[in-house]
Design a protein around this motif. Structure first.
Motif, mmCIF file in Angstrom:
data_model
loop_
_atom_site.group_PDB
_atom_site.id
_atom_site.type_symbol
_atom_site.label_atom_id
_atom_site.label_comp_id
_atom_site.label_asym_id
_atom_site.label_seq_id
_atom_site.Cartn_x
_atom_site.Cartn_y
_atom_site.Cartn_z
ATOM 1 N N LEU A 32 15.740 55.392 41.559
ATOM 2 C CA LEU A 32 15.613 55.546 40.110
ATOM 3 C C LEU A 32 14.507 56.524 39.754
ATOM 4 O O LEU A 32 14.641 57.310 38.820
ATOM 5 N N ALA A 33 13.397 56.485 40.515
ATOM 6 C CA ALA A 33 12.292 57.404 40.229
ATOM 7 C C ALA A 33 12.749 58.844 40.410
ATOM 8 O O ALA A 33 12.441 59.719 39.600
ATOM 9 N N VAL A 34 13.526 59.096 41.463
ATOM 10 C CA VAL A 34 14.033 60.456 41.678
ATOM 11 C C VAL A 34 14.930 60.873 40.516
ATOM 12 O O VAL A 34 14.809 61.979 39.984
ATOM 13 N N LEU A 35 15.803 59.950 40.082
ATOM 14 C CA LEU A 35 16.715 60.291 38.989
ATOM 15 C C LEU A 35 15.958 60.508 37.682
ATOM 16 O O LEU A 35 16.211 61.470 36.962
ATOM 17 N N LEU A 36 15.025 59.595 37.372
ATOM 18 C CA LEU A 36 14.327 59.680 36.089
ATOM 19 C C LEU A 36 13.360 60.849 36.046
ATOM 20 O O LEU A 36 12.908 61.251 34.983
ATOM 21 N N ASP A 37 13.019 61.379 37.214
ATOM 22 C CA ASP A 37 12.111 62.520 37.271
ATOM 23 C C ASP A 37 12.822 63.805 36.862
ATOM 24 O O ASP A 37 12.195 64.791 36.514
ATOM 25 N N GLN A 38 14.168 63.777 36.891
ATOM 26 C CA GLN A 38 14.916 64.972 36.508
ATOM 27 C C GLN A 38 14.816 65.152 34.999
ATOM 28 O O GLN A 38 14.834 64.184 34.252
ATOM 29 N N PRO A 39 14.718 66.391 34.570
ATOM 30 C CA PRO A 39 14.739 66.616 33.123
ATOM 31 C C PRO A 39 16.137 66.327 32.592
ATOM 32 O O PRO A 39 17.127 66.763 33.167
ATOM 33 N N MET A 40 16.228 65.532 31.543
ATOM 34 C CA MET A 40 17.542 65.245 30.958
ATOM 35 C C MET A 40 17.367 64.879 29.502
ATOM 36 O O MET A 40 16.254 64.655 29.031
ATOM 37 N N TRP A 41 18.501 64.763 28.825
ATOM 38 C CA TRP A 41 18.455 64.450 27.407
ATOM 39 C C TRP A 41 18.167 62.952 27.234
ATOM 40 O O TRP A 41 18.740 62.129 27.949
ATOM 41 N N GLY A 42 17.279 62.614 26.306
ATOM 42 C CA GLY A 42 16.998 61.209 26.020
ATOM 43 C C GLY A 42 16.143 60.517 27.068
ATOM 44 O O GLY A 42 16.247 59.305 27.259
ATOM 45 N N THR A 43 15.316 61.279 27.745
ATOM 46 C CA THR A 43 14.479 60.720 28.804
ATOM 47 C C THR A 43 13.659 59.531 28.324
ATOM 48 O O THR A 43 13.596 58.498 28.993
ATOM 49 N N GLY A 44 13.046 59.676 27.140
ATOM 50 C CA GLY A 44 12.151 58.638 26.634
ATOM 51 C C GLY A 44 12.858 57.308 26.497
ATOM 52 O O GLY A 44 12.377 56.273 26.971
ATOM 53 N N ILE A 45 14.041 57.334 25.861
ATOM 54 C CA ILE A 45 14.780 56.090 25.629
ATOM 55 C C ILE A 45 15.227 55.487 26.954
ATOM 56 O O ILE A 45 15.085 54.282 27.194
ATOM 57 N N VAL A 46 15.739 56.330 27.841
ATOM 58 C CA VAL A 46 16.224 55.822 29.119
ATOM 59 C C VAL A 46 15.082 55.163 29.889
ATOM 60 O O VAL A 46 15.238 54.083 30.456
#
Lengths: 334, 290
Positions: B90-104
Motif C-alpha cells: 500500500l505504501a508503494v501504491l500510495l506513494d504514486q502521484p494520483m488524483w484524490g491522494t488526500g482522500i484515499v
C-alpha cells in the motif's frame, strides 16, 4: 561517439514555459558548461538531456540517433547528482558496481571494472566502506566512479561541487578537468558559479530564463560578451556598467569596463571618487569607489601592494581598447 | 545551569509523577505476584492459604496453555506477516502521484480509528455471519454454501480482523518512510539502468528496513495482548481454538473465578512477553544502529 544535438527543445510545466524552443549542438569530447543564475533552467535542460524529464516538443539526438523518447537508461549517459545520490545501504564497491549489475555483467567483469575505476579515482582503500563513512570529496569521487564504470557516451554533472567546502571544490575542479583530459568523453556540467565555468569549460552556454544568451569559449565570452547580461555574469568581480553622459561620449546607451581594465592615475582621469571599501587579497586589491553622479560604486582591481586605503580620493582612467559598448536593447555594438 | 540546588529542586518537582507511576506499576504487579501463590477462588470463600507453586503447575500443565501459546504465536506472526507485506504494498501504491491522494490516504488510515470491539462486532455480524453476512450473501450469489468463518476457521478469522485494524498503522509508518527517500537516489538508479522492480528491491526496500523493524516492534507489543476481538467474536472457542494467552488468563480468573491460577498465568505472560521484548530489542537495536 558522444555528440548531442537539441533541436527546438521546449519544456513546459503546465502552462509555464520553462525552456522556450532551444537549439544546441554539443560536439564529441567537449566539456560544455551550462551556467546561469538560479532558476534559469540549466538543471531542467540537463534533466531533459538525461531523460529524467520529458520534453514538451522538439527533438534530442545522441550520437545522431533520436533519443527524445528513450528512457534514461537507454541513452548511454551517466549523471552525477548534486546530492551525490549514493545508495546509503551499499558499500562503495556495490555502489560503483550497481550500474554493471543492472546491465547484467558477470561478477568477475564487475569486479575488474570497479577496481579499475577505483584506481583512477584513488578509492581503492575505501571500497568496503559505506557512503556514510566517507568525506564529502570521497563521496563525490564515488559518484563519479559509479558513472565512469558504465563507459557512457557523455557525463552529466548537476552542480556537483556545490556541497563541498571552498578548498575541496578547487581540488575536485582540477580532478574533474583531469578526468576529462584522460577520458576525452563529452561532459556537460551545470553550475551557477562562473569561476567553475571559466576554468573548466571548452564551451560555455550562458542561460537566462531558459534562453541561451551566448555560446562560446570562456575567453570569447570574456572578451566579447554578446549582451549586457553575459557581460555582467562572466568575470569576477562584475563588469562596471555606466549609462548617461559617460555612455553618450562613446555613442551608445551603456558602456562596460571590467575592474581589471581600470587604470589608477595620479591626476585627472575620466572618473574621480572616494574609496568606500577596500578588499585586500594579498595578490590584488579591490577598491569600491563612490563616484559623484553614479548610482552604484565602481569596482577597480589594483596591485596588492598599492598604498591607497579607505576614504582616499582616487583618479581612474579606463583602458580605451577595453571599453565594451552596448545599445539601448543591451546588445553589444561592434 | 545544573547547580546542586536546581537539581534537587528538579527531583522534588518530578517526584509526584514518579511516585504515582511507581505505585501504578508496582502495586498491581506485587498483588498479582502475591495472589499467584495463594489458593484463591471466588467460588470457595473462606481461607486463602499459601500454596507455593501449585497455581503455576496447574496453569503450565493445563492443555489449554500449550494451545494458547501456539495460538498467540500464530496470531502475532500471522498479523505481522499480513500487515508488513500489505503495508509495503500500500505504501508503494500510495506513494504514486494520483488524483484524490488526500482522500484515499484518509480512507486507508480510517480503520485505525475504529475501536477494536466495534470493528470486531462489525466483522462478526455484518461480514462473517453465515446467515446475514456479506460474505454469506456473496457465496450465495455464486451458488456456494456460506462459510461459517468464526466456527470453521476461528483463529484465521481473528487474524484477518486484527490485520485489517493494524494494516493502516503499518501503511502509515511505511508511507512516511517511503516519502523520506531522496528522489535523486531513485533517479540515479534509473540512470544506472534499474527497472522499476530493481529500484524497489535495491533502493526502496533497504530504505524501508528501519521503518519495518519499528512496525514489527510496536505491533508485537500490542498483538501479544489481543483480547477484545476474541471476546467479542469467538469467546476463545470453539473449545480453545482461538484462545490466546491473554484470553486464557481472563478465562481462569473471571470465568472460573480462580484468582490464584489467573494471577499465575498473568505472571507467566509477563515473563514470556519480556523474553520476546529482549529478543526484539536486540534484533532491532542492531538494525537501528546501522
Amino acid at each position: 561517439m558522444g555528440n548531442i544535438t537539441l533541436e527546438k527543445v521546449q519544456k513546459k510545466f503546465g502552462e509555464t514555459e520553462v525552456i522556450p524552443p532551444l537549439d544546441l549542438a554539443i560536439e564529441d569530447g567537449e566539456f560544455v558548461v551550462f551556467v546561469g543564475p538560479s532558476g534559469c533552467g540549466k538543471s531542467t535542460l540537463l534533466r531533459l538531456i538525461a531523460g529524467l524529464e520529458d520534453v514538451s516538443s522538439g527533438e534530442i539526438r545522441i550520437d545522431g540517433k533520436p533519443a527524445t523518447d528513450l528512457p534514461p537508461a537507454k541513452r548511454g549517459l551517466a549523471m552525477v547528482f548534486q546530492s551525490y545520490a549514493l545508495y546509503p545501504h551499499m558499500s562503495v564497491r556495490k555502489n560503483i558496481a550497481f550500474p554493471l549489475k543492472m546491465a547484467g555483467l558477470n561478477a568477475e567483469e564487475q569486479n575488474k571494472r570497479v577496481e579499475r575505476a577505483a584506481a583512477v579515482l584513488n578509492l581503492t582503500d575505501y571500497l568496503d566502506r559505506r557512503p556514510g563513512q566517507l568525506s564529502g570529496g570521497q563521496r563525490q569521487r564515488v559518484a563519479i566512479g559509479r558513472s565512469i564504470v558504465r563507459e557512457p557516451a557523455a557525463f552529466l554533472f548537476d552542480e556537483p561541487l556545490s556541497n563541498l567546502d571552498a578548498a575541496l571544490r578547487v581540488g575536485m575542479r582540477l580532478e574533474i578537468t583531469e578526468l576529462h583530459e584522460r577520458l576525452k568523453t563529452t561532459m556537460i556540467y551545470v553550475t551557477h558559479d562562473q569561476v567553475e565555468a571559466m576554468t573548466m569549460a571548452d564551451k560555455i552556454v550562458v542561460l537566462r530564463a531558459g534562453h541561451v544568451e551566448q555560446v562560446g569559449s570562456p575567453l570569447e565570452l570574456y572578451r566579447n560578451p554578446r549582451n549586457l547580461f553575459v557581460a555582467g555574469f562572466i568575470g569576477s568581480p562584475k563588469m562596471n556598467l555606466m549609462t548617461g553622459e559617460h555612455a553618450a561620449r562613446h555613442d551608445c546607451t551603456t558602456i562596460g569596463v571590467r575592474p581589471e581594465h581600470m587604470r589608477i592615475v595620479e591626476e585627472g582621469g575620466t572618473f574621480t571618487g572616494r574609496i568606500i571599501v577596500s578588499e585586500h587579497l594579498g595578490s590584488d586589491t579591490f577598491f569600491h569607489v563612490e563616484i559623484p553622479g553614479m548610482d552604484e560604486p565602481m569596482t577597480v582591481r589594483a596591485d596588492g601592494e598599492i598604498g591607497l586605503r579607505h576614504g582616499d580620493t582616487i583618479h581612474l582612467e579606463p583602458e580605451a581598447r577595453q571599453i565594451h559598448r552596448f545599445d539601448e536593447k543591451g546588445l553589444r555594438l561592434a | 545551569m545544573a547547580t546542586q540546588h536546581s537539581r534537587a529542586a528538579a527531583r522534588f518537582m518530578i517526584a509526584p509523577s514518579v511516585i504515582v507511576l511507581l505505585l501504578w506499576m508496582a502495586v498491581p504487579l506485587a498483588l498479582t505476584l502475591y495472589f499467584s501463590f495463594l489458593r484463591y477462588n471466588l467460588l470457595m470463600p473462606g481461607e486463602n492459604p499459601f500454596v507455593g507453586w501449585e497455581n503455576y503447575s496447574y496453569f503450565l500443565t493445563d492443555p489449554a496453555f500449550q494451545t494458547a501459546i501456539v495460538n498467540t504465536l500464530i496470531l502475532v506472526l500471522g498479523v505481522l506477516f499480513i500487515t508488513v507485506l500489505g503495508g509495503i504494498g500500500l505504501a508503494v501504491l500510495l506513494d504514486q502521484p494520483m488524483w484524490g491522494t488526500g482522500i484515499v490516504r484518509i480512507m486507508v488510515i480510517s480503520p485505525f480509528f475504529v475501536m477494536p470491539t466495534v470493528s470486531a462486532l462489525v466483522w462478526k455480524n455484518m461480514f462473517m455471519n453465515p446467515v446475514n453476512g456479506l460474505f454469506a450473501f456473496l457465496a450465495g450469489t455464486f451458488g456456494m454454501a456460506p462459510f461459517d468463518f468464526l466456527t470453521q476457521a476461528p483463529l484465521a478469522s481473528i487474524v484477518g480482523i486484527v490485520s485489517w485494524q493494524w494494516l493502516p498503522f503499518a501503511t502509515l509508518i511505511l508511507l512516511t518512510a517511503m516519502q523520506s527517500l531522496d528522489s535523486e537516489q531513485l533517479e540515479a538508479a534509473e540512470m544506472d539502468g534499474a527497472s522499476a522492480w530493481s529500484r524497489f528491491w535495491y533502493i526502496k526496500l533497504p530504505h524501508l528496513a528501519r521503518a519495518i523493524t519499528v512496525v514489527v516492534l510496536i505491533q508485537t507489543i500490542f498483538l501479544l495482548s489481543i483480547f477484545a476481538e476474541i471476546l467479542v467474536t469467538t469467546n476463545g472457542g470453539p473449545g480453545t481454538a482461538s484462545t490466546n494467552l491473554t484470553y486464557l488468563v481472563y478465562a481462569e480468573s473471571l470465568l472460573r473465578f480462580d484468582v490464584g491460577t489467573g494471577s499465575a498465568g498473568g505472571v507467566v505472560a509477563i515473563i514470556l512477553a519480556n523474553i520476546v521484548a529482549i529478543f526484539l530489542m536486540r534484533m532491532i537495536g542492531k538494525n537501528l544502529d546501522a
